[in-house]
Each structure stands twice: as C-alpha cells, then as structure tokens.
Design a protein around this motif. Structure first.
Motif, PDB file in Angstrom:
ATOM      1  N   GLU A 137       0.856  -1.183   0.000  1.00  0.00           N
ATOM      2  CA  GLU A 137       0.000   0.000   0.000  1.00  0.00           C
ATOM      3  C   GLU A 137       0.892   1.233   0.000  1.00  0.00           C
ATOM      4  O   GLU A 137       1.890   1.295   0.735  1.00  0.00           O
ATOM      5  N   ALA A 138       0.548   2.210  -0.836  1.00  0.00           N
ATOM      6  CA  ALA A 138       1.410   3.374  -1.032  1.00  0.00           C
ATOM      7  C   ALA A 138       0.811   4.621  -0.404  1.00  0.00           C
ATOM      8  O   ALA A 138      -0.406   4.804  -0.374  1.00  0.00           O
ATOM      9  N   GLU A 139       1.684   5.457   0.094  1.00  0.00           N
ATOM     10  CA  GLU A 139       1.309   6.794   0.552  1.00  0.00           C
ATOM     11  C   GLU A 139       1.528   7.761  -0.615  1.00  0.00           C
ATOM     12  O   GLU A 139       2.569   7.728  -1.273  1.00  0.00           O
ATOM     13  N   VAL A 140       0.519   8.598  -0.882  1.00  0.00           N
ATOM     14  CA  VAL A 140       0.681   9.630  -1.915  1.00  0.00           C
ATOM     15  C   VAL A 140       1.415  10.802  -1.269  1.00  0.00           C
ATOM     16  O   VAL A 140       0.837  11.568  -0.504  1.00  0.00           O
ATOM     17  N   VAL A 141       2.695  10.921  -1.551  1.00  0.00           N
ATOM     18  CA  VAL A 141       3.516  11.980  -0.960  1.00  0.00           C
ATOM     19  C   VAL A 141       3.060  13.344  -1.450  1.00  0.00           C
ATOM     20  O   VAL A 141       2.959  14.311  -0.691  1.00  0.00           O
ATOM     21  N   GLY A 142       2.747  13.438  -2.733  1.00  0.00           N
ATOM     22  CA  GLY A 142       2.280  14.698  -3.312  1.00  0.00           C
ATOM     23  C   GLY A 142       2.069  14.541  -4.799  1.00  0.00           C
ATOM     24  O   GLY A 142       2.624  13.632  -5.429  1.00  0.00           O
ATOM     25  N   THR A 143       1.234  15.403  -5.353  1.00  0.00           N
ATOM     26  CA  THR A 143       0.985  15.385  -6.797  1.00  0.00           C
ATOM     27  C   THR A 143       1.028  16.797  -7.340  1.00  0.00           C
ATOM     28  O   THR A 143       0.831  17.770  -6.616  1.00  0.00           O
ATOM     29  N   ASP A 144       1.287  16.893  -8.631  1.00  0.00           N
ATOM     30  CA  ASP A 144       1.322  18.187  -9.315  1.00  0.00           C
ATOM     31  C   ASP A 144       0.491  18.096 -10.587  1.00  0.00           C
ATOM     32  O   ASP A 144       0.975  17.602 -11.617  1.00  0.00           O
TER      33      ASP A 144
END
Length: 478
Positions: A137-144
C-alpha cells in the motif's frame, strides 16, 4: 488486405554447391540475433525490475435513488433493461469500487515511486505491485496536476531497484527509446520507437513539456518510464493522441528534467514551489516584430505586468525577454518552464529588448500563486445531488497573467477535472473559463455553485471561453 511474398534471388551459377553454401550462410546470418537486439534485450532485462504497476481504487458509487437512472453498462441484461426497463421489484446492484491501473517506476531505493497525477487522482487507496509480484500500500507523498506528476512512497524494506533520470535536453529527435509499462493490465510490456519530436506542448499547462514518441503507448502505460538506450529515464509516459483509444504512434512523455525538479520538490514537503515573475507574455509574430521595429521574431513579449509582483517596476509592457539566467527564450512557452523550475527567492538575470536596445535587468523570483489550493473550489451541488466534476479558481490578476486570459473575459477558470465526470465527458479542459451555466453568469465559484443548484435543464447549457473563443457545450448533469 493482400500479403505479398518476397523471394530472395540469387545469381545464376553452375556451381550448385556454391549456391547452397551461399544460401545457407545467408540463412544462418539472418537466424542469429544482431548486436542491437542483444543490447536492447540486455537493457530491458536490467531496468524492468524498476517498473511497477499502480492500482488506484476509488470508493464505490452509490446505487441510484428512486427516480434516477441506472447505469446498465456491464450488466448482462444491460441493453435489454436500457430499452424496456427493469422488471418489477428488480433491485439494482450496488456499484463496486472503481479501480484504475497505471504504471510507475522506482525513483530511489528508499521507496519513492514516480507515476502520473491522473493515475492516482481522487483515489482512496493506492497499491504498488513490483515486478516480482510483491504488493505494498502506497502513501501519496504529493501530486502536481500542472505537470501530471505524482510521487508515492512504499515501505518495501530491501530489494528495490531504482533507475536513473537522464538528461532529456540531450536526447535528439530520431534516437531510439523504449517504453515499459502495463497497457490494459499486461504487466512489463515493452515497446520501442524513436523520439518523434521534442518540446511539445499539448495544452496540459504552461509548466509541462513533452517528448513525442512513436513507441506504442496505450491505456495503462500512464506513469511508466520512457528510456533512452543507456537505460536512463528521459520521460514519463502521460498521454496519447488517439481517435480510437488505442495507440496510433502519437505518444507523449513529460521530460525527465521537469520530472526531476517536480519529484525533488514533492519529496521535500509534498508540494511544488514554483518560481513566478508576474507577467503575461505572448509569442512574437512577424507582424508584431515589424510593428515593434525589431528584426527577430524569437523571445517572449511582455503583454502585461501584475501589480506588486516581482516584475513590477522592473519589466514593462512591450519588453521582449530574450533569455533567463543565460537560457535562451526562443518562444513564450520557454519562459514559464525556466521560471517555474527556479527556486523562489533566486536573484535572476533577464536579457531583454526595450525600445530597440538590448539590456540586462535583475529581479528576485517570487512564489507562484495561480495554483494555490486555497483558491481552488470543487463545484458540487448538494441540493441537486449533482456534480460537474471540476475544480475552479477565480480569475485573479495573478491567474490571468499566468494563463494569458484577457481582462475582458469573466468567469472561473477550470484548474482540474475528475476523470469521466460530466464536465470531462462534455469536453471541458483545464484552462477553460466557465462564463455561464444556463442563463446565469458564473464570475465566482460561489456563483457557479448557485447556478448548478438552480439549474432545471438536463443537459445544462454551459458557455465557456477557450483560448479567447466563446463556445457552448452541453453538460449532462445526471
């Protein structure tokens, strides 16, 4: 379609054994793999463990309330029920969670993974599956959204193999490239092609620059790497042009130099800090060059300067920006990328043409404000139970300067769209200005919500301004 066979013609000779030997030699040569084939296979074998599958899951959509239509797509009797209705007492099933598949790659052994923003946008859970079938399972660190890049983090312990980002500026048109990803869920699919063009802008925002390739890219390839022949990532596959939905040899990848900057910024604090000048710019046509009394038509023409911005008092209307910190500005599309990837607070030198004379000015790069999360508003009507599926922002002077929207245009600008939303299906795009919904002006996000609340017509008539042109679109609300 006819299949034309080709034959190998050999010169006539009385030496039957000689002909046989020559033919056998040629057959033996063609049967052996070439050095190029070996090199490609070695490259794929070395980088494939770094390519991952991204599984993004959204929450289940509720069953339609009484009086609402049901989406029968996928139901075994869907076509029958669409035409004649469901039987009395038929209970519509709860729609399951929506699941999207994409691709990505391991950026470093600490567990950071790069993919596309649109792959994980609005996902409740994101899972990363490695090439050895381990899942995390992944954590979304950030998106642009403006460059369509996202950074994820997984805790895989040991055993991660990272890839190296290459210099996308150095790659040349015509060079061989390799795309690896998961089209239609077929993991570790390899396609090859060449760099068809560089510096493409496909209207995905002023801060994204794309490499065009004819390597086959399909649904599911999004977020996957585009490699050069040294095994370095030179792009992140993000979009295709396709009338049919399949690959037609027109794929686009965000350049690795932009990805490197965005990924580092997102790893730092989960947000992108963009440089900002506070000017509205445009290209210089030959006619404008003649009117300005200059010989060249390269550079970015300053059309407006935002009050109290870094450029205020330094740049003027009519200035032509020729270079930024030593980097040539050949067109207006070059400047936002150069400035956007500059650290906020950096003292920067600009070579400009003013009143026919070339000079150098210095200013301190400010913080980009146009994409501020505080100004973005998702548009949803609680009263009507409907949603356009768009996020909008008011047309401030900063937004106008960054997007080039004229002062005469009034409305709210679309900063993001949900996939398969009513607005997206109607053809709205990021950067569109919603001027009216129905017969009501939508000069603020609140006005757009109010118009949506009171709208009685379905589909709703929406007036938008796109690149200076007013067009109507019909948006189905239910």
């Amino acid at each position: 379609m006819s299949i034309r066979k080709s034959s190998l013609l050999l010169p006539r000779t009385s030496n039957w054994m000689g002909v046989s030997a020559l033919g056998a030699a040629m057959l033996a040569t063609t049967a052996l793999p070439s050095m190029a084939d070996e090199a490609l296979a070695d490259l794929v074998e070395s980088v494939s463990p770094s390519v991952v599958t991204i599984i993004a899951e959204q929450k289940a959509a509720p069953s339609p309330a009484q009086g609402q239509s049901f989406d029968f797509d996928g139901h075994p009797f869907g076509e029958f029920f669409k035409r004649f209705g469901g039987p009395e007492g038929f209970n519509m099933p709860q729609r399951g969670p929506a699941q999207g598949l994409g691709s990505g790659f391991v950026l470093d052994e600490a567990g950071y993974v790069v993919t596309n923003h649109h792959v994980v946008d609005n996902a409740e859970t994101v899972t990363v599956r490695l090439s050895d079938d381990r899942t995390f399972e992944a954590e979304v660190v950030g998106t642009d959204p403006l460059t369509d890049i996202a950074v994820l983090k997984i805790d895989a312990g040991k055993g991660l193999q990272a890839v190296k980002l290459g210099d996308s500026d150095a790659i040349r048109v015509g060079e061989d490239v390799v795309a690896i990803g998961n089209p239609f869920g077929l993991s570790s699919t390899v396609t090859t092609g060449i760099v068809s063009a560089k510096g493409r802008n496909i209207s995905d925002g002023p801060y994204a620059e794309f490499i065009q390739t004819d390597a086959a890219i399909n649904k599911g390839n999004s977020g996957g790497p585009l490699f050069n022949m040294d095994g370095e990532v030179v792009g992140v596959n993000s979009a295709i042009y396709s009338p049919s939905g399949g690959s037609v040899g027109l794929g686009f990848a965000v350049t690795s130099n932009i990805v490197e900057h965005i990924a580092a910024d997102l790893q730092d604090d989960g947000q992108v800090s963009r440089g900002w000048l506070g000017v509205s710019i445009q290209n210089i046509s030959p006619q404008l060059a003649a009117a300005l009394g200059i010989d060249a038509s390269s550079g970015a023409l300053v059309a407006d300067v935002v009050a109290d911005s870094p450029a205020d008092g330094v740049l003027e209307q009519g200035d032509v920006i020729l270079s930024f910190n030593g980097e040539a500005v050949d067109s207006s599309g070059d400047l936002p990328i150069l400035v956007g990837t500059t650290k906020v607070g950096t003292a920067s030198n600009l070579t400009i043409l003013r009143d026919g004379k070339q000079e150098t000015v210095t200013l301190t790069v400010g913080q980009h404000q146009a994409a501020s999360a505080q100004s973005d508003t998702p548009v949803e009507s609680e009263a009507a139970g409907t949603s356009l599926g768009v996020t909008v922002a008011p047309l401030t002077e900063t937004v106008r300067a960054e997007t080039g929207i004229a002062k005469a245009v009034e409305g709210v600008v679309v900063t993001d769209l949900q996939p398969d939303s009513p607005a997206a299906r109607a053809g709205l795009q990021r950067g569109d200005v919603i001027v009216k919904l129905g017969n009501q002006d939508t000069f603020t996000p609140e006005a757009l919500k109010a118009a949506l609340d009171s709208e009685k017509t379905d589909p709703a008539l929406v007036l938008i301004n796109r690149a200076g042109s007013q067009i109507f679109v019909a948006v189905e609300l239910v």
